[in-house]
Design a protein around this motif. Structure first.
Motif, PDB file in Angstrom:
ATOM      1  N   ASN B 122       0.824  -1.208   0.000  1.00 39.20           N
ATOM      2  CA  ASN B 122       0.000   0.000   0.000  1.00 39.20           C
ATOM      3  C   ASN B 122       0.855   1.253   0.000  1.00 39.20           C
ATOM      4  O   ASN B 122       0.569   2.225  -0.700  1.00 39.20           O
ATOM      5  N   LEU B 423      -8.916  -1.532  -1.088  1.00 40.12           N
ATOM      6  CA  LEU B 423      -9.660  -0.672  -0.173  1.00 40.12           C
ATOM      7  C   LEU B 423     -11.041  -1.231   0.156  1.00 40.12           C
ATOM      8  O   LEU B 423     -11.936  -0.510   0.578  1.00 40.12           O
ATOM      9  N   ALA B 433     -12.149   4.693   2.398  1.00 43.85           N
ATOM     10  CA  ALA B 433     -11.062   5.513   1.856  1.00 43.85           C
ATOM     11  C   ALA B 433     -10.653   6.610   2.830  1.00 43.85           C
ATOM     12  O   ALA B 433     -11.452   7.062   3.642  1.00 43.85           O
ATOM     13  N   ASN B 437      -9.974   4.502   6.806  1.00 46.95           N
ATOM     14  CA  ASN B 437      -9.383   3.159   6.789  1.00 46.95           C
ATOM     15  C   ASN B 437      -8.077   3.158   7.570  1.00 46.95           C
ATOM     16  O   ASN B 437      -7.633   4.178   8.083  1.00 46.95           O
ATOM     17  N   SER B 439      -5.065   1.917   6.413  1.00 45.56           N
ATOM     18  CA  SER B 439      -4.105   1.194   5.604  1.00 45.56           C
ATOM     19  C   SER B 439      -2.666   1.666   5.541  1.00 45.56           C
ATOM     20  O   SER B 439      -1.771   0.852   5.533  1.00 45.56           O
ATOM     21  N   ASP B 457      -6.337   7.678  -2.494  1.00 45.05           N
ATOM     22  CA  ASP B 457      -7.474   6.764  -2.417  1.00 45.05           C
ATOM     23  C   ASP B 457      -8.630   7.250  -3.296  1.00 45.05           C
ATOM     24  O   ASP B 457      -9.234   6.480  -4.030  1.00 45.05           O
TER      25      ASP B 457
END
Lengths: 252, 647
Positions: B122, B423, B433, B437, B439, B457
């Motif tokens: 990511n 996602l 997004a 999130n 991530s 995103d």
């Protein structure tokens, strides 16, 4: 500090509305104006009364939500300051303060101090953008922008869309808001292709939304919390004239 | 069984992530996704909740692609989403400065800055896309700061040694958001996006295990409406307001995410919160929010406290050799530009030693005297003018003459709903997004990376990956009166009725404030097992009291700001408990999560890679019930975990 507040209360759009008196005994000068209303609202709730509805969000002067006319001035007495950044040290113990919503035909009151500003979004929809889809952009440095143009563009793009300019204007005109967006985009090379189309469609939408015409009183720029310069309205008029009388607007 | 008796379930695996060389993973994923035929796109409905950088950019881009988009925000205009308040800038690996920057270096810095708790794939994708973002924003007419030659200016930011941060004065978030907002309004005008302002999502609608819509409340009329779609995107921001005082906007909340979590979406790393070192200190009980002073100020401001305990002289009276420039002393190679978690903790340390400044002793100086002497006041004004003015409005002090006082405050949440490389959350058809999130930032986010992630995103990742789900899934029409829809509406109405009927003796804010104190004291800058266990007792008690004693005036059929707040605080009262449990279970220190039991000899965070090199994703099992932990193991093939050092 002890403060007497006279606050506009209106249940909904059809209600006539009225000023209601309140007193806050334990205000501190380090409070923001909205925190003063918070304190009052806590008391109203515990007393079984309806708290005062008001728009607010970031409370750092950038989202443009807060919208109170304080003693006749949009955002209150401190220059270049939104209500959320206005602190009680600007007032004196024992003051009586009038608090009202934005007053303008194009901004109907929703409840108490909350107004409907969706007309601003409609003006942007009419052309307040550069028509570029995601992914289609050229390399950023392929288009240099003279620093002076970028700076002027930024000064105009600084507008937070709060609507104080409309509330301050005797005609309820949104020309400062409009001029700010047109100057932001019109100063940048990226904004050129649509420049003269944009000014006409945005002005038409502004007029259709019920905002008044500009008579150059300058009240808007004085009330603007971001100090958008009045010359963005000159830019608006110049571009409008060039687009219409000057024939620069090209259709299709 | 109590809440803290959690169990460990099956590992959670990111099935969407491609393997192979990291440089080509995104390229290969883009090629691998199934495409939706352009003619079919307009038949596909997508709901996007939230209009900040991630949501605004996603809705606009999906609309441009031809999808039928419905967008929601709780503010009166999408332009007011809290991305607007981001000050400092946005990172991009353009290497315009020729200072050795590259996609790989941005990737490396971000993985390291996140203290090795983010997914490499990511982060690399984020670094790649960073360059496109700048191109896109420039094309939209975003007025970035420029040099005299007309090219873009950059500045440096905490945690890195290159100058890769693009900015627009101290209002970068505002200018980027207005770019996304204008793109969104263009699509509204074109008819591809339906916009619902002043609408709040209160429930997720799931049919046959997939996300198929939402229940929303019109905040003006109180009307409850259902909206059905083929996919749902949550771009609903972070949950920093669980602390009551934070730099978030007052309306920021976890409700949309928490409703989805209750319906099966795993919530990952909830304890990873970012405490920002440079905020204006708290001044009293009435305080409703904290105001950030951009990190960019640390480029030119020097952080110090008096060397001597209890030295209460005015700062100008304290001679140079009696000042402790503690960041420069402790971290000579990064100095005042160490990452946020480290700067915050160092400030806390000197305040704990009673060397803090200001009326409460909870503050340190950020001093511009040297910068003003070196660059001249006009140059400092041009760079930071608006921030200095803001500081003066709030504190009544002039920072050109007397040093600013700053103290750490909750600013950002790295944790959030678990998503895979596409996602997509653990609920099929629900995508998450931006800050919502978990991530890209691991256990600590570097400055100027939130804007980068939101736009990455929204503009570039989600519009591609969501197509794969839509093209490869058969989605039968959902009837507006399907039992799942009616059930979701029923749950929303019941909750509103309950909140209005309690009619107790305490306001919503009083509960929120108390929760905030518990979270700050026990789950703030420093966490201990003892404190977290205490919080895990206090929060359920407070929650019980809330549901028995809260007072929400008015009705549901009107603009009722107390009711809005009540629903949000009710969800924070559940989230807070999960955050404390997550912090308790993670017995290591990493990034913004500092466990006092896990530190090196010189007081730095001690990570435990052997036991905790995973993202902790929690499954909801019922209010106050022990949740199930699913671990996503993190593999570091490129950036090998080392003890982070900024010395």
């Amino acid at each position: 500090m002890k403060l007497n507040l006279r606050v506009w209360r209106q249940n909904d759009q059809v209600d006539k509305g009225r000023m209601v008196d309140y007193t806050v005994d334990d205000a501190s000068e380090d409070m923001s104006f909205l925190e003063l209303i918070d304190v009052l609202n806590e008391k109203l709730i515990l007393a079984g009364q309806d708290p005062i509805a008001f728009d607010h969000d970031c409370r750092e002067g950038i989202c443009g939500s807060c919208s109170m006319v304080i003693d006749g001035q949009p955002h209150g007495p401190q220059k270049a300051t939104t209500v959320c950044q206005l602190h009680m040290r600007q007032f004196n113990d024992g003051d009586t303060i009038n608090v009202e919503p934005w007053r303008a035909g194009a901004f109907p009151v929703v409840k108490d101090l909350v107004v409907d500003r969706s007309a601003f979004d409609k003006i942007i929809q009419a052309g307040g953008y550069v028509s570029v889809n995601t992914g289609s952009a050229p390399e950023a440095h392929s288009t240099p922008v003279p620093k002076a143009a970028a700076d002027r563009s930024f000064a105009a793009a600084n507008c937070i869309g709060c609507g104080a300019c409309v509330a301050a204007c005797p005609n309820g005109s949104a020309s400062l808001f409009l001029g700010a967006k047109l100057t932001h985009l019109g100063e940048m090379p990226q904004g050129q292709p649509e420049r003269y189309e944009r000014v006409v469609t945005m002005v038409d939408t502004h007029d259709a939304a019920g905002f008044g015409g500009c008579t150059n009183t300058g009240a808007c720029a004085t009330a603007c919390p971001k100090e958008i310069p009045l010359d963005v309205i000159s830019q608006l008029n110049k571009d409008y004239l060039a687009a219409t009388v000057g024939g620069k607007r090209r259709k299709g | 069984m109590s809440f803290s008796d959690y169990t460990v379930g099956a590992p959670v695996v990111d099935k969407a992530a491609p393997d192979g060389p990291i440089e080509t993973r995104w390229e290969r994923r883009k090629f691998g996704v199934k495409l939706v035929n352009p003619a079919n796109k307009r038949k596909v409905k997508i709901i996007v909740v939230g209009t900040g950088l991630a949501g605004g950019a996603a809705a606009a881009t999906l609309g441009e692609a031809g999808y039928h988009v419905t967008s929601f925000c709780y503010q009166d205009s999408p332009r007011r989403a809290h991305s607007i308040a981001a000050q400092g800038g946005i990172n991009a690996a353009k290497n315009y400065r020729n200072d050795g920057d590259s996609v790989y270096r941005l990737f490396y810095d971000t993985v390291k800055g996140g203290d090795f708790r983010a997914r490499e794939s990511n982060v690399h994708r984020l670094a790649e896309i960073s360059r496109q973002i700048i191109d896109q924003c420039v094309a939209q007419g975003v007025p970035f700061a420029r040099e005299y030659g007309g090219l873009l200016d950059t500045r440096s930011f905490g945690g890195v040694q290159v100058s890769r941060t693009f900015y627009a004065r101290g209002q970068t978030g505002q200018q980027l958001l207005l770019g996304a907002y204008q793109a969104l309004e263009r699509q509204i005008h074109a008819g591809t996006v339906n916009m619902y302002e002043r609408h709040e999502m209160l429930e997720l609608i799931m049919v046959e295990g997939r996300a198929r819509g939402i229940v929303a409340r019109d905040m003006v009329t109180g009307e409850i409406s259902t909206h059905l779609a083929d996919a749902v995107v949550l771009a609903t921001g972070g949950y920093g307001n669980v602390f009551y005082l934070s730099t978030n906007a007052k309306g920021c909340n976890v409700t949309a995410n928490w409703r989805a979590h209750r319906k099966g979406a795993l919530f990952a790393n909830p304890c990873f919160t970012q405490i920002h070192p440079t905020c204006i200190p708290v001044s009293g009980d009435h305080q409703s929010k904290l105001t950030l002073m951009s990190e960019s100020l640390r480029n030119d401001g020097r952080v110090w406290v008096p060397k001597r305990l209890g030295d209460d002289r005015a700062p100008s009276q304290i001679p140079e050799d009696e000042r402790d420039y503690f960041l420069e002393r402790k971290y000579p190679s990064f100095g005042n530009l160490v990452p946020r978690d480290i700067a915050s903790r160092a400030a806390k340390e000197v305040c704990d030693e009673k060397r803090g400044v200001g009326p409460t002793g909870l503050g340190v100086y950020l001093d511009f005297a040297d910068a003003i002497a070196r660059l001249g006041r006009p140059a400092v004004e041009a760079k930071y003018g608006n921030l200095f003015e803001m500081y003066e409005r709030i504190t009544g002090e002039n920072p050109y003459e007397t040093p600013m006082r700053i103290f750490p405050a909750v600013h950002y949440t790295m944790g959030g709903l678990w998503v895979d490389y596409d996602l997509q959350s653990t609920i099929p058809g629900m995508f998450v997004a931006g800050e919502a999130n978990f991530s890209d930032h691991g256990a600590n986010r570097l400055g100027a990376s939130a804007l980068m992630q939101g736009l990455s995103d929204g503009y570039f990742v989600l519009p591609v990956t969501i197509g794969d789900y839509l093209a490869s899934t058969t989605l039968p029409e959902v009837a507006p009166d399907a039992p799942e829809v009616l059930e979701a509406v029923g749950a929303v109405n019941e909750r509103i009725d309950t909140l209005l009927s309690i009619n107790g003796t305490r306001t919503v804010d009083s509960f929120h404030r108390e929760l905030g104190h518990i979270m700050w004291d026990y789950c703030g800058m420093e966490r201990t097992e003892e404190g977290l266990r205490k919080a895990l007792e206090l929060i359920p008690e407070l929650r019980r009291e809330f549901w028995n004693n809260v007072k929400v005036p008015g009705t549901g059929a009107e603009l009722n700001q107390s009711l809005e707040k009540a629903g949000r605080v009710a969800d924070f009262l559940e989230l807070g408990e999960l955050m404390c449990l997550d912090a308790l279970h993670r017995a290591e220190s990493c990034g913004g999560h500092f466990r006092a039991e896990s530190q090196t000899e010189d007081g730095e965070a001690a990570r435990d890679d052997e036991n905790f090199a995973y993202a902790g994703a929690w499954e909801y099992t019922g209010r106050g019930e022990a949740p199930i932990l699913h671990k996503e193991e993190l593999n570091f093939e490129y950036v090998h975990p080392t003890q982070r050092s900024y010395k």
